[in-house]
Design an enzyme around this catalytic site. Structure first.
Site, PDB file in Angstrom:
ATOM      1  N   THR A  12     -12.603  -3.063   0.170  1.00 43.16           N
ATOM      2  CA  THR A  12     -12.043  -4.279  -0.423  1.00 43.16           C
ATOM      3  C   THR A  12     -10.535  -4.284  -0.180  1.00 43.16           C
ATOM      4  O   THR A  12      -9.888  -3.235  -0.170  1.00 43.16           O
ATOM      5  CB  THR A  12     -12.343  -4.371  -1.930  1.00 43.16           C
ATOM      6  OG1 THR A  12     -11.638  -3.339  -2.623  1.00 43.16           O
ATOM      7  CG2 THR A  12     -13.838  -4.258  -2.216  1.00 43.16           C
ATOM      8  N   GLY A  17      -2.143  -3.455   4.535  1.00 47.92           N
ATOM      9  CA  GLY A  17      -1.674  -2.190   3.973  1.00 47.92           C
ATOM     10  C   GLY A  17      -2.628  -1.020   4.111  1.00 47.92           C
ATOM     11  O   GLY A  17      -3.167  -0.742   5.186  1.00 47.92           O
ATOM     12  N   ILE A  18      -2.843  -0.333   2.990  1.00 49.30           N
ATOM     13  CA  ILE A  18      -3.658   0.890   2.972  1.00 49.30           C
ATOM     14  C   ILE A  18      -5.108   0.581   3.364  1.00 49.30           C
ATOM     15  O   ILE A  18      -5.742   1.348   4.093  1.00 49.30           O
ATOM     16  CB  ILE A  18      -3.587   1.526   1.559  1.00 49.30           C
ATOM     17  CG1 ILE A  18      -2.165   2.029   1.284  1.00 49.30           C
ATOM     18  CG2 ILE A  18      -4.598   2.650   1.413  1.00 49.30           C
ATOM     19  CD1 ILE A  18      -1.867   2.349  -0.182  1.00 49.30           C
ATOM     20  N   GLY A  19      -5.632  -0.550   2.896  1.00 51.08           N
ATOM     21  CA  GLY A  19      -7.016  -0.921   3.214  1.00 51.08           C
ATOM     22  C   GLY A  19      -7.199  -1.169   4.700  1.00 51.08           C
ATOM     23  O   GLY A  19      -8.176  -0.702   5.297  1.00 51.08           O
ATOM     24  N   SER A 137      -3.480   5.000  -8.625  1.00 47.85           N
ATOM     25  CA  SER A 137      -2.031   5.000  -8.393  1.00 47.85           C
ATOM     26  C   SER A 137      -1.406   6.162  -9.128  1.00 47.85           C
ATOM     27  O   SER A 137      -1.836   6.520 -10.240  1.00 47.85           O
ATOM     28  CB  SER A 137      -1.408   3.709  -8.905  1.00 47.85           C
ATOM     29  OG  SER A 137       0.012   3.811  -8.831  1.00 47.85           O
ATOM     30  N   TYR A 150       0.071  -2.185 -15.229  1.00 47.77           N
ATOM     31  CA  TYR A 150      -0.490  -1.656 -13.975  1.00 47.77           C
ATOM     32  C   TYR A 150      -1.023  -0.239 -14.198  1.00 47.77           C
ATOM     33  O   TYR A 150      -2.137   0.095 -13.769  1.00 47.77           O
ATOM     34  CB  TYR A 150       0.613  -1.665 -12.917  1.00 47.77           C
ATOM     35  CG  TYR A 150       0.211  -1.129 -11.562  1.00 47.77           C
ATOM     36  CD1 TYR A 150      -0.685  -1.813 -10.747  1.00 47.77           C
ATOM     37  CD2 TYR A 150       0.750   0.070 -11.082  1.00 47.77           C
ATOM     38  CE1 TYR A 150      -1.036  -1.318  -9.493  1.00 47.77           C
ATOM     39  CE2 TYR A 150       0.412   0.564  -9.837  1.00 47.77           C
ATOM     40  CZ  TYR A 150      -0.484  -0.124  -9.042  1.00 47.77           C
ATOM     41  OH  TYR A 150      -0.827   0.353  -7.815  1.00 47.77           O
TER      42      TYR A 150
HETATM   43  N1  LIG Z   1       1.767   0.586  -1.719  1.00 48.05           N
HETATM   44  C1  LIG Z   1       1.995   1.318  -2.786  1.00 48.05           C
HETATM   45  O1  LIG Z   1       3.137   1.740  -3.044  1.00 48.05           O
HETATM   46  C2  LIG Z   1       0.871   1.674  -3.718  1.00 48.05           C
HETATM   47  C3  LIG Z   1       1.079   2.701  -4.659  1.00 48.05           C
HETATM   48  C4  LIG Z   1       0.049   3.043  -5.528  1.00 48.05           C
HETATM   49  C5  LIG Z   1      -1.173   2.381  -5.446  1.00 48.05           C
HETATM   50  N2  LIG Z   1      -1.346   1.392  -4.520  1.00 48.05           N
HETATM   51  C6  LIG Z   1      -2.656   0.713  -4.498  1.00 48.05           C
HETATM   52  O2  LIG Z   1      -3.150   0.691  -3.176  1.00 48.05           O
HETATM   53  C7  LIG Z   1      -4.041  -0.424  -3.035  1.00 48.05           C
HETATM   54  C8  LIG Z   1      -3.705  -1.178  -1.750  1.00 48.05           C
HETATM   55  O3  LIG Z   1      -2.405  -1.729  -1.886  1.00 48.05           O
HETATM   56  P1  LIG Z   1      -1.406  -1.881  -0.652  1.00 48.05           P
HETATM   57  O4  LIG Z   1      -0.202  -1.086  -0.969  1.00 48.05           O
HETATM   58  O5  LIG Z   1      -2.105  -1.661   0.623  1.00 48.05           O
HETATM   59  O6  LIG Z   1      -0.969  -3.403  -0.851  1.00 48.05           O
HETATM   60  P2  LIG Z   1      -1.222  -4.733  -0.006  1.00 48.05           P
HETATM   61  O7  LIG Z   1      -0.796  -4.538   1.401  1.00 48.05           O
HETATM   62  O8  LIG Z   1      -0.595  -5.801  -0.819  1.00 48.05           O
HETATM   63  O9  LIG Z   1      -2.806  -4.868  -0.030  1.00 48.05           O
HETATM   64  C9  LIG Z   1      -3.498  -5.319  -1.161  1.00 48.05           C
HETATM   65  C10 LIG Z   1      -4.862  -5.773  -0.686  1.00 48.05           C
HETATM   66  O10 LIG Z   1      -5.622  -6.199  -1.825  1.00 48.05           O
HETATM   67  C11 LIG Z   1      -6.145  -7.482  -1.541  1.00 48.05           C
HETATM   68  N3  LIG Z   1      -6.329  -8.181  -2.799  1.00 48.05           N
HETATM   69  C12 LIG Z   1      -5.412  -8.370  -3.785  1.00 48.05           C
HETATM   70  N4  LIG Z   1      -5.942  -9.089  -4.771  1.00 48.05           N
HETATM   71  C13 LIG Z   1      -7.222  -9.365  -4.409  1.00 48.05           C
HETATM   72  C14 LIG Z   1      -8.286 -10.080  -5.010  1.00 48.05           C
HETATM   73  N5  LIG Z   1      -8.135 -10.688  -6.198  1.00 48.05           N
HETATM   74  N6  LIG Z   1      -9.474 -10.149  -4.369  1.00 48.05           N
HETATM   75  C15 LIG Z   1      -9.633  -9.550  -3.160  1.00 48.05           C
HETATM   76  N7  LIG Z   1      -8.659  -8.870  -2.547  1.00 48.05           N
HETATM   77  C16 LIG Z   1      -7.469  -8.788  -3.162  1.00 48.05           C
HETATM   78  C17 LIG Z   1      -5.139  -8.137  -0.618  1.00 48.05           C
HETATM   79  O11 LIG Z   1      -5.732  -9.170   0.155  1.00 48.05           O
HETATM   80  P3  LIG Z   1      -5.518 -10.743  -0.205  1.00 48.05           P
HETATM   81  O12 LIG Z   1      -4.084 -10.909  -0.605  1.00 48.05           O
HETATM   82  O13 LIG Z   1      -5.884 -11.456   1.058  1.00 48.05           O
HETATM   83  O14 LIG Z   1      -6.462 -11.028  -1.317  1.00 48.05           O
HETATM   84  C18 LIG Z   1      -4.773  -6.957   0.258  1.00 48.05           C
HETATM   85  O15 LIG Z   1      -5.731  -6.783   1.268  1.00 48.05           O
HETATM   86  C19 LIG Z   1      -3.904  -1.250  -4.307  1.00 48.05           C
HETATM   87  O16 LIG Z   1      -4.983  -0.984  -5.174  1.00 48.05           O
HETATM   88  C20 LIG Z   1      -2.610  -0.737  -4.908  1.00 48.05           C
HETATM   89  O17 LIG Z   1      -2.565  -0.895  -6.302  1.00 48.05           O
HETATM   90  C21 LIG Z   1      -0.370   1.029  -3.650  1.00 48.05           C
END
Ligand SMILES: NC(=O)c1ccc[n+]([C@@H]2O[C@H](COP(=O)([O-])OP(=O)(O)OC[C@H]3O[C@@H](n4cnc5c(N)ncnc54)[C@H](OP(=O)(O)O)[C@@H]3O)[C@@H](O)[C@H]2O)c1
Length: 249
Positions: A12, A17-19, A137, A150
Site C-alpha cells: 500500500t 517514497g519507501i513503498g 515509525s 502520529y
Molecule cells: N519518510 C520518513 O521520514 C518516515 C519516517 C517514519 C515513518 N515513515 C512511514 O513510512 C511510510 C511511507 O512514507 P514515505 O516516507 O514513503 O512517504 P510518501 O513518499 O509521502 O509516501 C506515502 C505513501 O502513502 C500513500 N498514501 C497516503 N495516504 C493514503 C491513503 N489514504 N490511501 C492510500 N494511500 C495513501 C501515498 O500515496 P497517495 O498520496 O497517492 O495516496 C504514498 O504512496 C508511511 O507509513 C510513513 O508514516 C516515514
C-alpha cells in the site's frame, strides 16, 4: 535467500517514497507487485518505473471497501499473495493543543484504521509461510515535537503486530514492524514545514541522527526485502528500526 520468484507482494502506498523503492526492489528480486495509492498519475508513473511485474489499483486505505476490492483483485489475478506491506501513511506536525478532530481522525483513519482493515481483508488470501510488514515509525518510541498524534497512530501498529504474530502463527505467516527514522521522501514536503524552513529542518534532523544524515528510500527497501524474504525466516513479532541510530540519542 532473498529470491522472490513466484511470490506476489502487495504494497500500500507503493507509488512514492519507501513503498515505491520497496516495490522496485521486490520486483527486481522476482516478485509480482501490486501497488496502491490515491494519486492515479503517481501510480501510472510507478508502474512505468517498476516494469511489467507491477499492477496498480487506486484507492484510499482509510476506506475498508478499497481493501475488499484490492483483495478481490489479488484473489482473481494471482490466486493469493505472499507478502503484504502496509506502508501507506501520512504525518502532520502539530502541537497537541492545536490538533483538530479532523486532523486526529485523518491520521488515525489512514495510518491505523487503514493498516488494521487492510490486514483483516487480505489475511484470508495470504498464502501459508507469507510475510506481513507493517510500516511503523521511530516516532512511536522517541518523542519528537508535534508528533503526538502520529506517534499514537504508529504505536497502535506495534500492538497490532504483536497480536497478529500470534494470530497468524499456525499458517507460518510472520508479522513484523519496519520503523523508519527520518527518510528523504515526499513525506518531508507534506509535513507542513514552511518551504523556507525546510533546509534548516532537514539539517536539524540530520544532526539528531548518529550516522549524520537522513535515510534513503532504498535503505528502507533493503530492510523490507529482508523481512519479506527467507532471509528473515525465523523472525516474527519484531520492530526493526532503520533509523541511523536516532533512537539512541
Ligand atoms: N519518510 C520518513 O521520514 C518516515 C519516517 C517514519 C515513518 N515513515 C512511514 O513510512 C511510510 C511511507 O512514507 P514515505 O516516507 O514513503 O512517504 P510518501 O513518499 O509521502 O509516501 C506515502 C505513501 O502513502 C500513500 N498514501 C497516503 N495516504 C493514503 C491513503 N489514504 N490511501 C492510500 N494511500 C495513501 C501515498 O500515496 P497517495 O498520496 O497517492 O495516496 C504514498 O504512496 C508511511 O507509513 C510513513 O508514516 C516515514
Amino acid at each position: 535467500m532473498t529470491g522472490l520468484n513466484g511470490k506476489v507482494a502487495v504494497i500500500t502506498g507503493g507509488n512514492s517514497g519507501i513503498g515505491l523503492a520497496s516495490a522496485k526492489l521486490l520486483a527486481e528480486h522476482g516478485a509480482q507487485v501490486v501497488i496502491t495509492g490515491r494519486r492515479q498519475q503517481a501510480l501510472d508513473q510507478a508502474v512505468q518505473a517498476i516494469g511489467p511485474a507491477a499492477t496498480a489499483i487506486q484507492g484510499d486505505v482509510s476506506d475498508p471497501k478499497h481493501h475488499r476490492e484490492l483483495t478481490e483483485l489479488v484473489r482473481t489475478r494471482f490466486g493469493g499473495a505472499d507478502i503484504y506491506m502496509a506502508n501507506a501513511g501520512v504525518n502532520t506536525i502539530t502541537p497537541s493543543g492545536d490538533v483538530s478532530e479532523e486532523e486526529f481522525d485523518a491520521q488515525f483513519g489512514i495510518n491505523t484504521r487503514g493498516t488494521f482493515f487492510g490486514v483483516q481483508a487480505i489475511g484470508p488470501v495470504l498464502r501459508d509461510g507469507g510475510s506481513i510488514i507493517l510500516v511503523g515509525s521511530l516516532a512511536s518510541e522517541k518523542v519528537l515535537n508535534g508528533h503526538s498524534v502520529y506517534a499514537g497512530t504508529k504505536a497502535a501498529i506495534g500492538a497490532f503486530a504483536r497480536s497478529w504474530a500470534l494470530e497468524f502463527k499456525d499458517r507460518r505467516i510472520r508479522v513484523n514492524v519496519l520503523s523508519p527514522g527520518p527518510t528523504e521522501t515526499e513525506i518531508l514536503e507534506k509535513l507542513g514545514v514552511p518551504a523556507d524552513d525546510r533546509e534548516a529542518f532537514t539539517a536539524m534532523m540530520a544532526g539528531a541522527i548518529p550516522l549524520g544524515r537522513l535515510g534513503q528510500p532504498d535503505e528502507l527497501a533493503r530492510a523490507a526485502l529482508f523481512l519479506a524474504s527467507d532471509a528473515s525466516s525465523f523472525v516474527t513479532g519484531i520492530d526493526l528500526r532503520v533509523d541511523g541510530g536516532m533512537a539512541l540519542l
